[in-house]
Design an enzyme around this catalytic site. Structure first.
Site, PDB file in Angstrom:
ATOM      1  N   HIS A  41       0.844  -1.213   0.000  1.00 44.30           N
ATOM      2  CA  HIS A  41       0.000   0.000   0.000  1.00 44.30           C
ATOM      3  C   HIS A  41       0.868   1.248   0.000  1.00 44.30           C
ATOM      4  CE1 HIS A  41      -3.265   2.742   1.336  1.00 44.30           C
ATOM      5  NE2 HIS A  41      -4.042   1.823   0.807  1.00 44.30           N
ATOM      6  N   ILE A  44       1.706   4.844   1.552  1.00 49.07           N
ATOM      7  CA  ILE A  44       0.877   5.671   2.433  1.00 49.07           C
ATOM      8  C   ILE A  44       0.179   4.749   3.426  1.00 49.07           C
ATOM      9  CG2 ILE A  44       0.546   7.529   0.759  1.00 49.07           C
ATOM     10  CD1 ILE A  44      -2.273   6.476   0.253  1.00 49.07           C
ATOM     11  N   GLY A  64      -6.078   4.321   5.362  1.00 52.65           N
ATOM     12  CA  GLY A  64      -7.019   5.054   6.208  1.00 52.65           C
ATOM     13  C   GLY A  64      -7.639   4.186   7.281  1.00 52.65           C
ATOM     14  N   VAL A  65      -7.903   2.929   6.956  1.00 54.90           N
ATOM     15  CA  VAL A  65      -8.499   2.026   7.933  1.00 54.90           C
ATOM     16  C   VAL A  65      -7.572   1.833   9.141  1.00 54.90           C
ATOM     17  CG1 VAL A  65      -7.669  -0.111   6.859  1.00 54.90           C
ATOM     18  CG2 VAL A  65      -9.795  -0.128   8.178  1.00 54.90           C
ATOM     19  N   GLU A  79      -8.105   2.714  13.012  1.00 54.32           N
ATOM     20  CA  GLU A  79      -7.801   1.727  14.056  1.00 54.32           C
ATOM     21  C   GLU A  79      -6.954   2.354  15.163  1.00 54.32           C
ATOM     22  OE1 GLU A  79      -7.720  -1.657  16.334  1.00 54.32           O
ATOM     23  OE2 GLU A  79      -9.031  -1.214  14.637  1.00 54.32           O
TER      24      GLU A  79
END
Length: 159
Positions: free
Chosen positions: A57, A63, A66-67, A71
């Site tokens: 990723h 980067i 977002g998840v 978290e």
């Protein structure tokens, strides 16, 4: 006067590990720099180039997903909620009971991602308790790199 029973306002990694069931590679909090149990918390996640998610990723432009930012926000909020005092209990944060439900995310509301989080960034996560209804807790969260807001929103967490 110094209150001997006041909970610590800072937690190192060993205290974090006592409060959260998460372990590598899903532990997304390195320390807590400010803590008002049940009210607010500020934690740090040091984002390093050797994080396993950067392999995919994305290999040419890494980067933080977002998840995983969300978290990290949920874990800081979880520490804030797990350290709140209950009537008749000691005021010191206690290790989460082994049989206790680990805590789950019930919903993500109004989450916005404002800029990518990159290897080398220090993600500073703030959580503020808004309200609770039974075992469901509404929390405002934000993540910053330096003074720049990179993500913010609200979480509903079940305990």
């Amino acid at each position: 006067m110094h209150d001997e029973q006041a909970p610590p306002s800072r937690l190192g990694i060993q205290e974090v590990l006592k409060l959260l069931p998460h372990r590598y590679p899903m532990l997304m909090v390195d320390r807590i720099d400010a803590l008002e149990p049940g009210v607010s918390a500020e934690g740090i996640k040091c984002v390093t180039a050797n994080e396993p998610f950067f392999q995919g990723h994305f290999p040419e432009h890494p980067i933080m997903p977002g998840v995983l930012i969300v978290e990290s926000m949920a874990q800081v909020a979880g520490i804030m909620l797990r350290t709140r005092s209950t009537p008749g209990a000691e005021s010191q944060p206690q290790e989460a009971p082994k049989q206790a439900r680990p805590g789950v995310m019930a919903s993500i509301q109004r989450m916005r991602f404002r800029r990518p989080v990159l290897p080398g960034d220090q993600l500073r996560v703030r959580a503020t308790h808004l309200k609770s209804l039974g075992t469901v807790h509404h929390v405002k969260v934000e993540a910053l790199v330096g003074e720049e807001l990179v993500a913010d929103g609200e979480l509903m967490l079940g305990s």
